[in-house]
Design a protein around this motif. Structure first.
Motif, short mmCIF file in Angstrom:
data_model
loop_
_atom_site.label_atom_id
_atom_site.label_comp_id
_atom_site.label_asym_id
_atom_site.label_seq_id
_atom_site.Cartn_x
_atom_site.Cartn_y
_atom_site.Cartn_z
N ALA A 158 51.96 75.05 -12.99
CA ALA A 158 50.94 74.29 -12.08
C ALA A 158 51.99 73.88 -11.08
CB ALA A 158 50.16 73.39 -12.67
N ALA A 159 52.68 72.98 -11.20
CA ALA A 159 53.75 72.30 -10.37
C ALA A 159 54.40 73.19 -9.22
CB ALA A 159 54.81 71.57 -11.19
N MET A 160 55.11 74.54 -10.11
CA MET A 160 55.71 75.55 -9.02
C MET A 160 54.55 76.11 -8.23
SD MET A 160 58.45 77.43 -11.25
CE MET A 160 59.88 76.55 -12.00
N PHE A 161 53.33 76.37 -8.83
CA PHE A 161 52.41 77.05 -7.93
C PHE A 161 51.98 76.08 -6.87
CE2 PHE A 161 47.95 78.00 -6.88
CZ PHE A 161 48.12 79.35 -6.52
N LYS A 162 51.84 74.66 -7.05
CA LYS A 162 51.37 73.85 -6.02
C LYS A 162 52.22 73.66 -4.86
CE LYS A 162 49.70 69.12 -5.61
NZ LYS A 162 49.62 67.72 -6.07
N GLU A 163 53.73 73.86 -5.28
CA GLU A 163 55.05 73.73 -4.26
C GLU A 163 54.84 75.10 -3.37
OE1 GLU A 163 56.65 71.11 -3.08
OE2 GLU A 163 55.31 69.92 -4.47
N ALA A 197 64.60 69.43 -2.29
CA ALA A 197 63.57 70.50 -2.47
C ALA A 197 62.42 70.12 -1.66
CB ALA A 197 63.26 70.34 -3.95
N PHE A 198 62.24 69.09 -1.02
CA PHE A 198 61.28 68.54 -0.21
C PHE A 198 61.58 68.51 1.28
CE2 PHE A 198 60.62 66.66 -4.40
CZ PHE A 198 59.39 67.04 -4.84
N ARG A 199 60.57 69.07 2.08
CA ARG A 199 60.85 69.30 3.46
C ARG A 199 60.62 67.93 4.00
NH1 ARG A 199 57.94 74.87 4.31
NH2 ARG A 199 59.85 76.16 3.79
N ASP A 200 61.32 67.72 5.36
CA ASP A 200 61.16 66.41 5.92
C ASP A 200 59.61 66.26 6.36
OD1 ASP A 200 63.66 65.89 5.52
OD2 ASP A 200 64.14 66.20 7.78
N SER A 201 58.65 67.19 6.26
CA SER A 201 57.39 66.87 6.71
C SER A 201 56.44 66.32 5.56
CB SER A 201 56.65 68.06 7.17
OG SER A 201 56.73 69.19 6.16
N ARG A 202 57.13 66.26 4.17
CA ARG A 202 56.36 65.88 3.15
C ARG A 202 56.13 64.48 3.03
NH1 ARG A 202 56.07 70.05 -0.63
NH2 ARG A 202 54.36 68.76 -1.59
N LYS A 203 55.04 63.84 2.57
CA LYS A 203 54.86 62.28 2.64
C LYS A 203 55.48 61.94 1.02
CE LYS A 203 50.95 62.17 5.51
NZ LYS A 203 49.56 62.06 5.71
N ILE A 204 55.68 60.54 1.27
CA ILE A 204 56.02 60.10 -0.02
C ILE A 204 55.20 60.38 -1.16
CG2 ILE A 204 56.56 57.69 -1.28
CD1 ILE A 204 58.01 56.68 1.39
N LYS A 205 53.96 60.21 -1.00
CA LYS A 205 52.75 60.63 -2.10
C LYS A 205 52.90 61.90 -2.79
CE LYS A 205 48.66 61.02 1.23
NZ LYS A 205 47.78 60.12 1.53
N ASP A 206 53.44 62.91 -1.71
CA ASP A 206 53.46 64.45 -2.09
C ASP A 206 54.52 64.19 -3.44
OD1 ASP A 206 51.72 65.02 -0.23
OD2 ASP A 206 53.22 65.56 1.10
N VAL A 207 55.77 63.67 -2.93
CA VAL A 207 56.79 63.54 -4.05
C VAL A 207 56.31 62.80 -5.28
CG1 VAL A 207 59.22 62.64 -4.25
CG2 VAL A 207 58.45 63.64 -2.04
N ALA A 208 55.64 61.75 -5.15
CA ALA A 208 55.26 61.18 -6.31
C ALA A 208 54.22 62.09 -7.02
CB ALA A 208 54.41 59.84 -5.79
N ASP A 209 53.29 62.71 -6.20
CA ASP A 209 52.46 63.83 -7.03
C ASP A 209 53.15 64.75 -8.02
OD1 ASP A 209 50.10 62.93 -5.86
OD2 ASP A 209 49.98 64.38 -4.48
N PHE A 210 54.38 65.18 -7.33
CA PHE A 210 55.23 66.16 -8.03
C PHE A 210 55.80 65.56 -9.23
CE2 PHE A 210 59.54 67.38 -8.90
CZ PHE A 210 59.56 68.83 -8.90
N TYR A 211 56.32 64.27 -9.21
CA TYR A 211 56.97 63.64 -10.24
C TYR A 211 56.02 63.22 -11.38
CZ TYR A 211 61.68 62.60 -8.89
OH TYR A 211 63.13 62.52 -8.72
N ARG A 212 54.51 63.04 -10.98
CA ARG A 212 53.52 62.76 -11.93
C ARG A 212 53.24 64.05 -12.70
NH1 ARG A 212 50.09 61.29 -7.88
NH2 ARG A 212 51.09 59.21 -7.91
N LEU A 213 53.14 65.16 -12.11
CA LEU A 213 53.11 66.43 -12.53
C LEU A 213 54.14 66.79 -13.58
CD1 LEU A 213 50.48 68.27 -12.11
CD2 LEU A 213 51.87 69.65 -10.41
N VAL A 214 55.28 66.68 -13.30
CA VAL A 214 56.46 67.14 -14.14
C VAL A 214 57.04 66.13 -15.18
CG1 VAL A 214 57.09 69.09 -12.60
CG2 VAL A 214 58.27 66.90 -12.36
#
Lengths: 278, 232
Positions: free
Chosen positions: A9-14, B83-100
């Motif tokens: 899910a995480a990889m797909f999202k990215e 792994a995150f582009r400069d256009s990504r927001k802090i909340k996008d990075v937090a979403d990633f952390y929340r997921l993994v």
């Protein structure tokens, strides 16, 4: 620890962000081209077909680029420190990486098909494209065979693409591992790396044909009825042939075995030698 | 209770020795400074512990877990977020952390962001070096890990931001967790550390309690600099 589903899910999202972005740019470009030729020559006219030709060429080129990008993205994920810190087993990580690449590619292909169909709509409704009833009648008996072949080819393309991802991951990551750990320096190291990679490339290509031969031999000697067929009720054996010879399924089986071997080899290299980039 | 136990660790790359026969044990709850000159092997040691570096010899156990994949669940390490582009927001990075990361705490993340004066709608590209470092610290301490590894968290960061980062470490580090901070400048962290580990010549040269050093009427900086006297 997280499991396969969460990793996927995480990889797909990215990864699907790139898919959406590429599709958006491509769709706008094709729409503008179709509109330009449509407005200039009139929708449905023969000359407006130039727009369709250009759209098809754009879709083809972007498709090729996207396939390369999927493989590159898989490599970047495997080498990324951000991803490699994620508490997941190497097997789940690698499988999720390969499968997300495959799924995004499928979505990309389907969306492209849809974009192309949309560009054809003015011709279909403009009456320039007519369905010849005589041709339909001639074609009718082969519809089932053609649909079976299409289904088969789609399945084969999917398995092959998964194999492609594993193949290129194995090659590029072997290069990284050799670069990191080869106990040589300078030109000698580069030369040794090139020789080893060429040997690996040759070995993998030879492996592809050998596996096919081995699978065919194994199946022919097994005495089992491998007369597979796919129809609208699913996959069967022991039925009359609908146009897919047994050899096609043996190719599929061989491809599956080859992909499994590539995955296992890539797993070994990934687990034992691929470092996250600083 | 031991959080980290390293035995006979050696790590080589391209015939170059990075780490040689490293033995190190860290107890739970400690704040440890991992010090050494540039290129001493501090980052490599952290990468080996976090399972990011391969082909090393010896054993590394985190909370009794030696398996490279499994020990990652106990570790929160700073990451450059490349792994995150400069256009990504802090909340996008937090979403990633929340997921993994199952141990990621949303409330704590919001609190640390507020403490650091960061807004989750800001894009990574608009953050200064100091702000990015603060975000990385916020992400790391929003996890309930057993071992925190901070790799040079103060490089290129102004004095005010450094103070904020140190304060956040003390505020949000779980009591039983071990915190390892690698740096070659000790000024800022010296007052808060419990233990110092000195890496020199690719190995652990000294592991001393900060209290012991202070008891000898010596500052930790002086103690550390003593190992490099005459080596200019």
């Amino acid at each position: 620890m997280i499991g396969f589903k969460q990793t996927f899910a995480a990889m797909f999202k990215e990864k699907s962000r790139t898919t959406r972005l590429s599709l958006g740019i491509e769709a706008i470009f094709i729409l503008l081209i179709s509109l330009y030729f449509g407005i200039r020559y009139g929708f449905g006219s023969d000359s407006a077909g130039i727009g369709i030709g250009i759209a098809a060429t754009v879709i083809f080129c972007v498709g090729i680029w996207y396939q390369i990008d999927v493989i590159m993205a898989a490599y970047r994920v495997n080498r990324s420190q951000t991803w490699r810190q994620v508490p997941v087993t190497a097997g789940n990580f690698l499988t999720a990486n390969v499968l997300t690449g495959l799924v995004t590619a499928v979505i990309f292909a389907l969306a492209n098909l849809l974009i192309f169909v949309i560009t054809l709509l003015p011709f279909i409704f403009g009456g320039e494209m007519r369905i010849d009833s005589q041709a339909v009648a001639t074609f009718q008996p082969y519809v089932s065979s053609i649909s079976n072949w299409l289904l088969y080819m789609t399945l084969f393309a999917l398995v092959s693409f998964a194999g492609d991802i594993c193949f290129w991951l194995l090659i590029t990551e072997s290069a990284s591992v050799l670069g990191d750990f080869l106990p040589l320096k300078g030109r000698t190291s580069k030369f040794a790396k090139a020789v080893i990679l060429l040997a690996l490339l040759a070995l993998l290509s030879w492996g592809s044909s050998s596996i096919l031969g081995a699978v065919i031999r194994m199946v022919s000697n097994s005495g089992f009825d491998f007369n597979f067929v796919i129809d609208n009720t699913g996959l069967h054996t022991s039925q009359t042939d609908l146009g897919l010879p047994v050899i096609s399924w043996l190719y599929m089986l061989a491809e599956l075995v080859y992909v499994a071997i590539l995955w296992a080899a890539e797993y070994f290299v990934f687990k034992k030698g691929v470092e996250a980039k600083k | 209770m031991k959080t980290l136990e390293i035995k006979d660790l050696s790590y080589h790359k391209n015939s170059k020795t990075i780490l040689e026969r490293v033995n190190l044990t860290l107890e739970a709850g400690k704040i440890v400074a991992l010090v050494g000159a540039n290129g001493a092997g501090k980052t490599s040691l952290m990468r080996v512990i976090a399972g990011l570096a391969k082909q090393y010899k010896g054993s590394v156990e985190v909370c009794g877990e030696a398996d490279e994949d499994r020990r990652k669940q106990y570790i929160a390490m700073t990451d450059s977020l490349s792994a995150f582009r400069d256009s990504r927001k802090i909340k996008d990075v937090a979403d990633f952390y929340r997921l993994v990361y199952p141990d990621f705490d949303d409330k704590q993340f919001a609190d640390i962001l507020e403490f650091m004066n960061l807004n989750e709608d800001e894009r990574l590209g608009s953050l200064s070096k100091g702000m990015k470092e603060k975000l990385i610290i916020a992400l790391v301490f929003s996890r309930k890990a057993k071992l925190y590894l901070l790799d040079e968290p103060f490089s290129g960061v102004d004095a005010m931001s450094r103070k904020k980062i140190i304060k956040s470490m003390l505020l949000w580090k779980p009591e039983e967790a071990t915190l390892v901070i690698s740096d070659h400048v000790l000024d800022e962290i010296a007052p808060v550390i419990d233990e110092v580990v000195l890496i020199k010549k690719h190995s652990v040269l000294e592991q001393r309690s900060a209290e012991e050093i202070r008891a000898e009427q010596e500052s930790i900086e002086e103690w550390y600099e003593g190992f490099y006297e005459g080596e200019e």
